[in-house]
Write a protein that holds these residues in place. Sequence first.
Motif, PDB file in Angstrom:
ATOM      1  N   VAL A  49       0.901  -1.287  -0.071  1.00 13.46           N
ATOM      2  CA  VAL A  49      -0.010  -0.086   0.083  1.00 13.46           C
ATOM      3  C   VAL A  49       1.008   1.281  -0.112  1.00 13.46           C
ATOM      4  CG1 VAL A  49      -1.631   1.222   1.304  1.00 13.46           C
ATOM      5  CG2 VAL A  49      -1.848  -1.269   1.237  1.00 13.46           C
ATOM      6  N   ASP A  50       2.068   1.395   0.968  1.00 13.80           N
ATOM      7  CA  ASP A  50       2.871   2.451   1.036  1.00 13.80           C
ATOM      8  C   ASP A  50       3.510   2.823  -0.409  1.00 13.80           C
ATOM      9  OD1 ASP A  50       2.259   2.993   3.648  1.00 13.80           O
ATOM     10  OD2 ASP A  50       3.728   1.907   4.250  1.00 13.80           O
ATOM     11  N   ASP A  51       3.989   1.587  -1.225  1.00 13.97           N
ATOM     12  CA  ASP A  51       4.355   1.876  -2.325  1.00 13.97           C
ATOM     13  C   ASP A  51       3.240   2.463  -3.498  1.00 13.97           C
ATOM     14  OD1 ASP A  51       6.736   0.499  -1.691  1.00 13.97           O
ATOM     15  OD2 ASP A  51       6.119  -1.428  -2.346  1.00 13.97           O
ATOM     16  N   VAL A  71      -8.981  -0.331  -7.760  1.00 13.62           N
ATOM     17  CA  VAL A  71     -10.269   0.160  -7.089  1.00 13.62           C
ATOM     18  C   VAL A  71     -11.521  -0.157  -8.213  1.00 13.62           C
ATOM     19  CG1 VAL A  71     -11.750   2.575  -7.501  1.00 13.62           C
ATOM     20  CG2 VAL A  71      -9.425   2.518  -6.341  1.00 13.62           C
ATOM     21  N   GLU A  72     -11.227  -0.320  -9.351  1.00 16.23           N
ATOM     22  CA  GLU A  72     -12.084  -0.879 -10.517  1.00 16.23           C
ATOM     23  C   GLU A  72     -12.521  -2.278 -10.352  1.00 16.23           C
ATOM     24  OE1 GLU A  72     -11.352   2.287 -13.886  1.00 16.23           O
ATOM     25  OE2 GLU A  72     -10.699   0.411 -13.954  1.00 16.23           O
ATOM     26  N   SER A  73     -11.273  -3.103  -9.854  1.00 15.58           N
ATOM     27  CA  SER A  73     -11.541  -4.550  -9.625  1.00 15.58           C
ATOM     28  C   SER A  73     -12.681  -5.028  -8.809  1.00 15.58           C
ATOM     29  CB  SER A  73     -10.131  -5.046  -9.142  1.00 15.58           C
ATOM     30  OG  SER A  73     -10.144  -6.398  -9.007  1.00 15.58           O
ATOM     31  N   SER A  74     -13.188  -6.025  -9.210  1.00 10.93           N
ATOM     32  CA  SER A  74     -14.336  -6.800  -8.232  1.00 10.93           C
ATOM     33  C   SER A  74     -13.587  -7.592  -7.313  1.00 10.93           C
ATOM     34  CB  SER A  74     -15.382  -7.050  -9.028  1.00 10.93           C
ATOM     35  OG  SER A  74     -14.799  -8.198  -9.914  1.00 10.93           O
ATOM     36  N   ALA A  82      -7.099  -1.316  -2.429  1.00 15.21           N
ATOM     37  CA  ALA A  82      -7.656  -0.015  -2.705  1.00 15.21           C
ATOM     38  C   ALA A  82      -8.157   0.979  -1.822  1.00 15.21           C
ATOM     39  CB  ALA A  82      -8.361  -0.323  -3.764  1.00 15.21           C
ATOM     40  N   GLN A  83      -9.026   0.303  -0.814  1.00 14.05           N
ATOM     41  CA  GLN A  83      -9.491   1.128   0.134  1.00 14.05           C
ATOM     42  C   GLN A  83      -8.461   1.808   0.976  1.00 14.05           C
ATOM     43  OE1 GLN A  83     -12.691   2.262   0.087  1.00 14.05           O
ATOM     44  NE2 GLN A  83     -12.693   1.134  -1.773  1.00 14.05           N
ATOM     45  N   GLU A  84      -7.432   0.927   1.270  1.00 17.67           N
ATOM     46  CA  GLU A  84      -6.293   1.454   2.259  1.00 17.67           C
ATOM     47  C   GLU A  84      -5.742   2.332   1.407  1.00 17.67           C
ATOM     48  OE1 GLU A  84      -3.595  -1.596   4.234  1.00 17.67           O
ATOM     49  OE2 GLU A  84      -5.126  -2.993   3.582  1.00 17.67           O
ATOM     50  N   ILE A  85      -5.356   2.153   0.198  1.00 18.63           N
ATOM     51  CA  ILE A  85      -4.529   3.554  -0.497  1.00 18.63           C
ATOM     52  C   ILE A  85      -5.355   4.730  -0.556  1.00 18.63           C
ATOM     53  CG2 ILE A  85      -3.925   4.015  -2.822  1.00 18.63           C
ATOM     54  CD1 ILE A  85      -3.381   1.054  -3.495  1.00 18.63           C
ATOM     55  N   ILE A  86      -6.824   4.521  -0.574  1.00 21.68           N
ATOM     56  CA  ILE A  86      -7.474   5.790  -0.717  1.00 21.68           C
ATOM     57  C   ILE A  86      -7.740   6.650   0.697  1.00 21.68           C
ATOM     58  CG2 ILE A  86     -10.039   6.436  -0.749  1.00 21.68           C
ATOM     59  CD1 ILE A  86     -10.605   4.381  -2.887  1.00 21.68           C
ATOM     60  N   VAL A  87      -7.790   5.680   1.573  1.00 16.82           N
ATOM     61  CA  VAL A  87      -7.520   6.299   3.160  1.00 16.82           C
ATOM     62  C   VAL A  87      -6.401   7.069   3.196  1.00 16.82           C
ATOM     63  CG1 VAL A  87      -7.404   5.741   5.577  1.00 16.82           C
ATOM     64  CG2 VAL A  87      -9.186   4.578   4.311  1.00 16.82           C
ATOM     65  N   ARG A 178     -15.829   8.260  -8.199  1.00 21.21           N
ATOM     66  CA  ARG A 178     -15.514   9.083  -7.257  1.00 21.21           C
ATOM     67  C   ARG A 178     -14.148   8.823  -6.289  1.00 21.21           C
ATOM     68  NH1 ARG A 178     -17.417  13.051  -3.911  1.00 21.21           N
ATOM     69  NH2 ARG A 178     -16.957  12.965  -1.696  1.00 21.21           N
ATOM     70  N   GLU A 179     -13.744   7.636  -6.250  1.00 18.28           N
ATOM     71  CA  GLU A 179     -12.779   6.971  -5.657  1.00 18.28           C
ATOM     72  C   GLU A 179     -11.389   7.394  -6.494  1.00 18.28           C
ATOM     73  OE1 GLU A 179     -13.640   2.958  -4.914  1.00 18.28           O
ATOM     74  OE2 GLU A 179     -14.716   3.315  -2.942  1.00 18.28           O
ATOM     75  N   THR A 180     -11.768   7.426  -7.715  1.00 19.34           N
ATOM     76  CA  THR A 180     -10.758   7.686  -8.746  1.00 19.34           C
ATOM     77  C   THR A 180     -10.227   9.143  -8.563  1.00 19.34           C
ATOM     78  OG1 THR A 180     -11.121   5.736 -10.083  1.00 19.34           O
ATOM     79  CG2 THR A 180      -9.984   7.403 -10.995  1.00 19.34           C
ATOM     80  N   ILE A 181     -11.329  10.054  -8.497  1.00 17.57           N
ATOM     81  CA  ILE A 181     -10.937  11.335  -8.090  1.00 17.57           C
ATOM     82  C   ILE A 181     -10.070  11.757  -7.156  1.00 17.57           C
ATOM     83  CG2 ILE A 181     -12.131  13.558  -7.385  1.00 17.57           C
ATOM     84  CD1 ILE A 181     -14.634  12.740  -8.962  1.00 17.57           C
TER      85      ILE A 181
END
Length: 375
Positions: A49-51, A71-74, A82-87, A178-181
């Motif tokens: 995630v840090d990378d 983010v787009e992956s199911s 993805a959620q850790e990266i967004i946070v 929205r997450e991509t934004i």
Amino acid sequence: MSEKVNKHIENDEQYKGLSVNSGIDQPSSFSESAIERFLQSKKKKLLSVDDYVDGILGGNITLLSKAVTLVESSKKEHQEIAQEIIVKCLPHSGNSVRIGITGVPGVGKSTFIESMGKYITDQGGKLAVLAIDPSSERSKGSILGDKTRMEELSADSRAYIRPSPSAGSLGGVARKTRETIVLCEAAGFDTIFIETVGVGQSETVVHSMVDFFLLLMLAGAGDELQGIKRGIMEMADAITINKADGNNVNKAEQARVQYLNALHLFPPTDSGWKPKVLTCSAVYKMGIPEIWDTINQYLDFVKSNSYFQHKRNEQSKYWMYETINDQLKSNFYQNTEIKKLTEDFETKVLKEEISSFVAARELMNYYYQSQKKNS
């Protein structure tokens, strides 16, 4: 004569004086170990995630794209990363202007986005272009094709064009956009274009995630106001008549006056801003600076009366509830017991042994009971 040599017809006894050697078996072009190393190198490895976060904050477009793909992956494991990266990117987001762009088919959205985009990047801005397109597999009219038409912008190092995921639900695609934004803003993009490609509710969804909503229209296409949903016009912070060039200049000006008169009939906007109606020619890059000035005037206006932050707060709450609804719906339909029961209840409903509403209630009761057992 050996069997190996006899495989050559020239060595047959009927051909006197001829003799052809079989030669040696040719080795493989690649050694087995080389092939194995190649296959191993092609396997995708997930970074930490840090990378991803360090790469995004450093403006690494490759890592940004990989993070957007997560983010787009199911896949569950991808979503967790993805959620850790967004946070971790959230504290570095929110510093852009988010602009929604929609318009009737054939209005020239691709050309307009390229002209406006180049104007922004030429002034030193950084632009990300995203799309809301849940129907691309049906219509084929997505930004996937637009990207090939926006050749100049695609080659601009200060621009990032990201096609939307295809064949997804409107809510799902919108949430991922929205997450991509957030990721694009963390990567340093100060302007975000969100283009609506589908029709219908997609305009409402885009409006719920942007600061400024621009409606592109054409002149000379019959009744200028016919077929345009009142709701879409009410959402617009500005309307722009495109293709105002050549013999179309007068028609564009007439259309501008018509739209301006129509807007006067609408109730005042929540922001207090009076929507503008402008004309432009995206092909000849005429009127583009005026549109950008209008956007900046709007931003100054809504920031001075505190509506800008109020709107963003309301949007954040809206997407919190939308995400809850989306997760509940997904969890319900992915429940193993519910999957089995749904077919039985469908059959009963079709045979009129039970009503649709009772069937839904029973399924919900089963779902609640299964949740209690698992808790």
